[in-house]
Write a protein that holds these residues in place. Structure first.
Motif, PDB file in Angstrom:
ATOM      1  N   ALA A 117       0.661  -1.133   0.013  1.00 23.79           N
ATOM      2  CA  ALA A 117       0.237  -0.010  -0.053  1.00 23.79           C
ATOM      3  C   ALA A 117       0.866   1.340   0.181  1.00 23.79           C
ATOM      4  CB  ALA A 117      -1.002   0.079   1.089  1.00 23.79           C
ATOM      5  N   SER A 134       5.140  -1.636   1.601  1.00 24.81           N
ATOM      6  CA  SER A 134       4.209  -0.386   1.613  1.00 24.81           C
ATOM      7  C   SER A 134       5.019   0.932   2.200  1.00 24.81           C
ATOM      8  CB  SER A 134       3.212  -0.295   2.929  1.00 24.81           C
ATOM      9  OG  SER A 134       3.628  -0.766   4.140  1.00 24.81           O
ATOM     10  N   ARG A 136      16.807  -6.403  -0.576  1.00 23.54           N
ATOM     11  CA  ARG A 136      17.462  -7.387  -0.021  1.00 23.54           C
ATOM     12  C   ARG A 136      16.913  -8.599  -0.651  1.00 23.54           C
ATOM     13  NH1 ARG A 136      14.720 -10.596   3.077  1.00 23.54           N
ATOM     14  NH2 ARG A 136      12.911  -9.754   4.414  1.00 23.54           N
TER      15      ARG A 136
HETATM   16  C1  LIG Z   1       8.044  -5.448   2.835  1.00 19.51           C
HETATM   17  C2  LIG Z   1       6.987  -6.454   3.433  1.00 19.51           C
HETATM   18  C3  LIG Z   1       6.521  -7.219   1.997  1.00 19.51           C
HETATM   19  C4  LIG Z   1       7.647  -7.785   4.354  1.00 19.51           C
HETATM   20  O1  LIG Z   1       8.925  -7.641   4.352  1.00 19.51           O
HETATM   21  P1  LIG Z   1       9.729  -8.497   5.478  1.00 19.51           P
HETATM   22  O2  LIG Z   1      11.314  -8.099   5.366  1.00 19.51           O
HETATM   23  O3  LIG Z   1       9.297  -9.892   5.298  1.00 19.51           O
HETATM   24  O4  LIG Z   1       9.248  -7.736   6.556  1.00 19.51           O
HETATM   25  P2  LIG Z   1       9.829  -8.006   8.264  1.00 19.51           P
HETATM   26  O5  LIG Z   1       8.398  -7.977   8.800  1.00 19.51           O
HETATM   27  O6  LIG Z   1      10.474  -9.343   8.404  1.00 19.51           O
HETATM   28  O7  LIG Z   1      10.731  -6.767   8.635  1.00 19.51           O
HETATM   29  C5  LIG Z   1      12.002  -6.731   8.244  1.00 19.51           C
HETATM   30  C6  LIG Z   1      12.507  -5.305   8.516  1.00 19.51           C
HETATM   31  O8  LIG Z   1      11.760  -4.497   7.658  1.00 19.51           O
HETATM   32  C7  LIG Z   1      11.007  -3.220   8.127  1.00 19.51           C
HETATM   33  N1  LIG Z   1       9.803  -3.186   7.380  1.00 19.51           N
HETATM   34  C8  LIG Z   1       8.835  -4.159   7.066  1.00 19.51           C
HETATM   35  N2  LIG Z   1       8.111  -3.360   6.119  1.00 19.51           N
HETATM   36  C9  LIG Z   1       8.708  -2.158   5.902  1.00 19.51           C
HETATM   37  C10 LIG Z   1       8.058  -1.141   5.006  1.00 19.51           C
HETATM   38  N3  LIG Z   1       7.040  -1.241   4.424  1.00 19.51           N
HETATM   39  N4  LIG Z   1       8.820  -0.107   5.343  1.00 19.51           N
HETATM   40  C11 LIG Z   1      10.037   0.009   6.225  1.00 19.51           C
HETATM   41  N5  LIG Z   1      10.282  -0.990   6.720  1.00 19.51           N
HETATM   42  C12 LIG Z   1       9.893  -2.014   6.776  1.00 19.51           C
HETATM   43  C13 LIG Z   1      10.613  -4.107   9.659  1.00 19.51           C
HETATM   44  O9  LIG Z   1      10.165  -3.256  10.448  1.00 19.51           O
HETATM   45  C14 LIG Z   1      11.844  -4.938  10.058  1.00 19.51           C
HETATM   46  O10 LIG Z   1      12.677  -3.807  10.457  1.00 19.51           O
HETATM   47  P3  LIG Z   1      13.905  -4.197  11.673  1.00 19.51           P
HETATM   48  O11 LIG Z   1      14.693  -5.448  10.777  1.00 19.51           O
HETATM   49  O12 LIG Z   1      14.368  -3.106  11.864  1.00 19.51           O
HETATM   50  O13 LIG Z   1      13.194  -4.846  12.746  1.00 19.51           O
HETATM   51  C15 LIG Z   1       5.829  -6.035   4.347  1.00 19.51           C
HETATM   52  O14 LIG Z   1       6.313  -5.460   5.492  1.00 19.51           O
HETATM   53  C16 LIG Z   1       5.052  -5.227   3.578  1.00 19.51           C
HETATM   54  O15 LIG Z   1       5.480  -3.679   3.636  1.00 19.51           O
HETATM   55  N6  LIG Z   1       3.966  -5.488   2.915  1.00 19.51           N
HETATM   56  C17 LIG Z   1       2.848  -4.874   2.273  1.00 19.51           C
HETATM   57  C18 LIG Z   1       1.876  -4.993   3.134  1.00 19.51           C
HETATM   58  C19 LIG Z   1       0.564  -4.113   2.721  1.00 19.51           C
HETATM   59  O16 LIG Z   1       0.530  -3.023   1.890  1.00 19.51           O
HETATM   60  N7  LIG Z   1      -0.537  -4.394   3.144  1.00 19.51           N
HETATM   61  C20 LIG Z   1      -1.651  -3.809   2.851  1.00 19.51           C
HETATM   62  C21 LIG Z   1      -2.873  -4.496   3.671  1.00 19.51           C
HETATM   63  S1  LIG Z   1      -4.245  -3.557   3.906  1.00 19.51           S
END
Ligand SMILES: CC(C)(COP(=O)(O)OP(=O)(O)OC[C@H]1O[C@@H](n2cnc3c(N)ncnc32)[C@H](O)[C@@H]1OP(=O)(O)O)[C@@H](O)C(=O)NCCC(=O)NCCS
Length: 188
Positions: free
Chosen positions: A131, A149, A171
């Motif tokens: 998002a 997001s 990454r």
């Molecule tokens: C990026 C994403 C796909 C998952 O990434 P991930 O690396 O598996 O996420 P994790 O939960 O393991 O977090 C890893 C690190 O990235 C950070 N992080 C995760 N999403 C982030 C984002 N969107 N922006 C900045 N940092 C983010 C976490 O805080 C964490 O930081 P840390 O290592 O300092 O603790 C997910 O967080 C995301 O943003 N998904 C989109 C979901 C969405 O839009 N949903 C809408 C539903 S209505």
């Protein structure tokens, strides 16, 4: 006609697959603006390619009026495309989107220049864009990657990477991250 029915069924199955809130197909076909937007876009894109550019732009703007999703009729979009929630999505003219791509609300696939060249992103197969993310310029987001997001992405993202932040840093996906990048079990 048969291929249109097949495509609608595939889109409905895809909506069920991507949204835990999805219920019956009939209800989904009525209420999901993400589905209405891609169906209207497919018509607008066909008109655009056939040279009916004015009507294609008008249909695209009607699509925006009713769904809150703006897709330029020139954008190329593959199969099983799904937009969840939808409002505020903008997809520019020279965007190219592969199969199995999912976007959430507020995503922009935008340009950074005003010249009539390829100026919007290429999104390869099975990419998820969270998002509010902005993906800008004629860059490529590689297959199987995810954009977090609210990220702002202005450089290529390799395949099977996760990019977050402003400016986005990518990454590699961990080996354990073979499940859907945005697992519906984890959000509402
Ligand atoms: C990026 C994403 C796909 C998952 O990434 P991930 O690396 O598996 O996420 P994790 O939960 O393991 O977090 C890893 C690190 O990235 C950070 N992080 C995760 N999403 C982030 C984002 N969107 N922006 C900045 N940092 C983010 C976490 O805080 C964490 O930081 P840390 O290592 O300092 O603790 C997910 O967080 C995301 O943003 N998904 C989109 C979901 C969405 O839009 N949903 C809408 C539903 S209505």
């Amino acid at each position: 006609m048969l291929s249109v029915v097949k495509m609608i069924r595939e889109d409905l199955a895809n909506a069920r697959d991507h949204d835990p809130a999805a219920r019956g197909d009939l209800e989904n076909a009525i209420v999901y603006s993400g589905l209405h937007a891609i169906w209207a876009h497919r018509i607008a894109h066909a008109w655009w390619k056939s040279g009916f550019r004015g009507p294609a732009r008008i249909l695209s703007q009607l699509n925006r009026f009713f769904t809150g999703i703006e897709i330029h009729p020139g954008a190329t979009i593959g199969r099983r495309f799904f937009i969840d929630h939808g409002m505020g999505v903008v997809i520019g003219e020279t965007s190219e989107i592969g199969d199995g791509v999912m976007l959430y609300h507020g995503v922009t696939l935008g340009g950074q220049v005003l010249t009539q060249t390829k100026r919007h992103p290429t999104i390869e197969d099975n990419v998820t864009i969270g998002a509010g993310a902005k993906v800008l310029g004629p860059i490529t987001v590689g297959a199987g990657s995810a954009i977090g997001s609210n990220a702002v992405v202005t450089k290529d993202v390799p395949a099977n990477h996760i990019a977050v932040g402003i400016p986005a840093k990518a990454r590699p996906r961990g080996k354990e991250e073979t499940i859907k990048l945005v697992d519906p079990d984890y959000y509402i």
